[in-house]
Design an enzyme around this catalytic site. Structure first.
Site, short mmCIF file in Angstrom:
data_model
loop_
_atom_site.label_atom_id
_atom_site.label_comp_id
_atom_site.label_asym_id
_atom_site.label_seq_id
_atom_site.Cartn_x
_atom_site.Cartn_y
_atom_site.Cartn_z
N GLY A 23 -9.36 10.03 -2.39
CA GLY A 23 -9.44 8.73 -3.05
C GLY A 23 -8.48 7.75 -2.42
N GLY A 25 -6.75 3.51 -3.18
CA GLY A 25 -6.65 2.29 -3.95
C GLY A 25 -5.90 1.24 -3.17
N GLY A 26 -5.51 0.17 -3.85
CA GLY A 26 -4.83 -0.91 -3.15
C GLY A 26 -3.44 -0.54 -2.68
N MET A 27 -2.80 0.42 -3.35
CA MET A 27 -1.42 0.76 -3.01
C MET A 27 -1.29 2.09 -2.28
SD MET A 27 0.30 -1.81 -4.31
CE MET A 27 1.98 -1.43 -4.76
N ALA A 28 -2.20 3.03 -2.53
CA ALA A 28 -2.00 4.38 -2.01
C ALA A 28 -3.32 5.04 -1.63
CB ALA A 28 -1.27 5.23 -3.05
N VAL A 30 -4.98 8.96 -1.57
CA VAL A 30 -4.76 10.23 -2.24
C VAL A 30 -5.40 11.36 -1.43
CG1 VAL A 30 -4.93 11.49 -4.42
CG2 VAL A 30 -4.86 8.98 -4.43
N LYS A 45 -0.07 11.51 -3.11
CA LYS A 45 -0.33 10.07 -3.05
C LYS A 45 0.58 9.46 -2.00
CE LYS A 45 -2.48 9.05 -7.41
NZ LYS A 45 -2.68 8.02 -8.44
N ASP A 138 1.83 0.08 -15.78
CA ASP A 138 0.49 -0.10 -15.19
C ASP A 138 -0.53 0.77 -15.93
OD1 ASP A 138 -1.39 -1.22 -13.52
OD2 ASP A 138 -0.97 0.10 -11.83
#
Length: 747
Positions: A23, A25-28, A30, A45, A138
């Protein structure tokens, strides 16, 4: 990302072995990995390299260590972390289960019993973390997983480690990490505590029940501005199957003021299915039938000249009442608009949407004050309570505090107001306070002469008390208005306003009135839209936001950037709180004008004129809208009225010149423009006004010259040139486009 996987493998040696990416996302990103020592699967992550570059490694590891202390069945714990040659990562147990987001995509709105169970599990996790001093920051469906149908929370405390990073952080306005759809108003300013997590969970619960978040918008900032001041709809109004107790619970989680929200532990308890939900009526949001209007107090002193004191006492009581949780207070503009009305108390309250009306009188004799107050019920006009307060002039703050407490005791006896003062004097110097009240009275008149008078009063107050923050704000607002109205040159008024606002904020950080004044100078003089927006949002988050903040934010930040829908929403919300304000009504007409909705624009300006027939800006804006509609003769009549009411304002002269040009009366148009030019020889006249008249006369290149001169002096009204229909004839010009680029605007 094979390079990242290889770097992690090289760094962790025999401990972990990355298997594959699962997976991002915008920050990390996985990865699934094997924990070679314990024979289990884990999730690694890895912060994206562009994010790692913006994160302090020491801070990251410190926050990870704090999060790793959390051990709870509803929390996915952090078991390790590291730094692989500049790439930061942390490791958690691998959970082979969908996220709540994935569940929502497949199911949409959930049955309220299922939604309550998920929210209860999350609240339990939050309650434990908060008891350990850890805030999530968050909470969102992506960070909630559903193994076996029960909810567990992941990425606990990680958001704080990301603060200052790029990626999805709202760096364009200097905001903290978080997700706008679920971010509390105060978190947008980096002021998140445990109550912010509860707000975010309230947003998640709202979405579980309604199938959508409480606030949506076309970009992050539009969403955050809605979180700031709009009340979320009751979820039961969207999904009628939701019981009333659940809707009340969600509303309490989404309260704007952190102190009005439930704690996570309270929320967990109230979501317990064994709870007697009939008792939850006490948790409902503050009742809407507790709305009080404060009229300006009458002056009964034998010698005249104490009107400023009467207004000041009433206004300070109004402000104190607005700070009491559970009471709604009609704004100053609406309540003071009826000061000279012959209407009955009942009718005055009805027009303001108030259930109670506070009236009073002030009598001064030497150093003694006598204040009589009367509270009446708007339903029947009958008196609820009345009382007389006597004291010396130095007791004025104590008298105001006693009045406020007495009103609260009558309207909200269950509130049990604490013993701390509800009214605190803004200065210990009573003479400085009186000068300040004289300055506020002059400032509220809004004429150029009275604005200059107000600066004199505020300056005299500051000579007596240099640390009087509100007096500095008074200087900031007066200088600002002189600049915005075009009375003073911008390079004189705006720096003076900014300096006074900065001084006030040094003395009293977070002062809403000072933030709003500084935000306006940032917008109209410095064209710093991002910082202006941040200051306005901070001002609007104050417990008692300054009345001007919403209007100025809409007109000076949102409208110039073409964000007209947001500006309209903000002004409509403000007008609901202040229904008798001609300025807000006229401002809504301006937004309609910018949107080329001229029928709506004229309707708003006509309504503003009905509220205050001598409010010349409404006549001005009505005339400008009529000009765009091709009704030149009607426009000339309206603008002629505005010219008389304003004392031949430069702004009206320019608009009237354009109207005569539209009527093909070029001699009259030229005469009016000539008067404007002659005036500019001895006093400041915004070059934008020359541009407006010159466009009407068909002298387009000269009009562009004028706008470039306005750019050079940072004329306040230049910010609207892209929005104003009058400048459409020169909008295709490359010179016009260059002006907008320099200002950070778009055509």
């Amino acid at each position: 990302m094979p390079d990242l996987a290889a770097r992690i493998n090289a760094h962790t040696g025999s401990h972990y072995q990355v298997v594959r990416e699962i997976g991002r996302g915008g920050m990390a990103i996985v990865f699934l990995a094997s924990d070679l020592r314990h024979g289990r699967q884990v999730a690694v992550k890895v912060l994206r390299p562009e994010v790692s570059d913006g994160v302090a490694a020491e801070r990251f590891h410190r926050e990870i260590r704090i999060a790793a202390r959390l051990t709870h069945p509803r929390i996915v714990s952090v078991i390790d972390s590291g730094d692989a040659n500049g790439v930061l990562y942390y490791i958690m147990p691998f959970i082979d289960a969908p996220t709540l987001r994935e569940h929502l995509v497949g199911h949409g709105a959930l049955p309220y019993a299922e939604a309550a169970g998920i929210a209860r599990d999350v609240a339990r996790a939050l309650a434990h973390a908060h008891s350990c001093g850890v805030v999530h920051r968050d909470v969102k469906p992506e960070n909630i997983m559903l193994p076996g149908g029960e909810a567990v929370v992941t990425d606990f405390g990680i958001a704080r480690a990301f603060e200052g990073a790029g990626g999805t952080a709202l760096t364009q306005v200097g905001m903290a990490s978080g997700t706008p759809l679920y971010m509390s108003p105060e978190q947008a300013l980096g002021e998140c505590d445990a109550s912010g997590d509860v707000y975010s969970l309230g947003c998640v619960l709202f979405e579980l029940l309604a199938g959508r978040p409480p606030f949506e918008g076309h970009n992050a900032m539009s969403i955050l501005t809605r979180h700031t001041v709009e009340n979320a709809p009751h979820v039961s109004a969207i999904n009628r199957e939701i019981p009333r107790w659940m809707s009340q619970l969600v509303a309490r989680c989404l309260a704007k003021k952190p102190e009005d929200r439930l704690s996570a532990a309270e929320l967990e308890s109230l979501l317990d299915p064994a709870k007697n939900h009939a008792a939850l009526t006490s948790l409902a949001p503050p009742a809407s039938d507790r709305t009080v209007a404060v009229l300006p107090f009458s002056d009964l002193t034998a010698s005249s000249g104490h009107a400023y004191l009467c207004e000041g006492i009433a206004e300070e009581v109004l402000t104190a009442l607005a700070n009491v949780s559970g009471l709604r207070v009609v704004s100053r503009a609406s309540s003071f608009a009826l000061r000279d009305s012959t209407l009955s108390a009942h009718e005055k309250a009805r027009r303001m949407g108030a259930t109670s009306l506070l009236e009073g009188s002030v009598q001064a004799a030497g150093d003694r004050l006598r204040v009589n107050v009367r509270l009446s019920n708007s339903a029947d006009g009958l008196q609820i309570w009345s009382r007389r307060f006597d004291g010396s002039a130095e007791d004025v703050f104590a008298i105001e505090d006693q009045i406020t407490r007495a009103v609260v005791d009558q309207l909200q006896p269950e509130s049990q107001v604490q013993s701390v003062p509800l009214v605190t004097g803004p200065t210990a110097n009573i003479d400085a306070h009186r000068l300040y009240l004289r300055g506020r009275q002059a400032l509220n008149a809004r004429t150029s002469a009275r604005l200059r008078d107000s600066i004199g009063f505020f300056t005299s107050a500051l000579e007596l008390d240099p640390e009087f923050a509100l007096a500095h704000v008074g200087v900031a607002e007066a200088e600002l208005l002189l600049g915005v109205y075009g009375v003073k040159a911008p390079n004189e008024a705006m720096p003076a306003s900014r300096a006074a606002a900065d001084r006030a904020l040094t003395l009293q950080p977070g002062l809403g009135e000072a933030l709003a004044a500084r935000a306006t100078t940032l917008a109209v003089f410095e064209w710093n839209w991002a910082e202006a927006e941040r200051d306005f949002l901070a001002a609007l988050l104050r417990r008692h936001a300054p009345p001007s903040a919403a209007q100025w934010y809409a007109l000076y930040v949102l409208a110039p950037q073409g964000r007209l829908d947001e500006a309209r929403e903000r002004l409509e919300h403000a007008l609901r709180q202040d229904p008798l304000s001609p300025a807000l009504t006229a401002s809504l007409g301006q937004i309609a004008h910018f949107a080329r909705e001229y029928d709506s624009a004229t309707a708003y300006q006509s309504a503003a004129i009905e509220l205050a027939a001598d409010f010349f800006p409404a006549h001005l804006f009505l005339g400008q809208a009529l000009t765009e509609m091709g009704r030149a003769n009607d426009a000339i009549r309206s603008l002629t009225t505005a010219l008389e009411l304003s004392g031949r304002s430069s702004e009206v002269l320019a608009a009237l010149s354009a109207a005569h040009a539209s009527a093909n009366d070029l001699p009259a148009a030229n005469d009016l423009h000539r008067e404007l030019v002659e005036r500019a020889a001895t006093a400041y006249v915004s070059p934008v006004l020359h541009g407006l008249a010159l466009v009407g006369l068909g002298r387009q290149e000269e009009a562009l010259d004028a706008l470039e001169a306005a750019r050079d002096c940072h004329a306040a009204d230049l910010i609207w040139i892209a929005a104003r229909p009058a400048f459409e004839p020169i909008a295709p010009s490359a010179r016009f486009a260059a002006l907008l680029r320099e200002m950070g605007l778009r055509n």
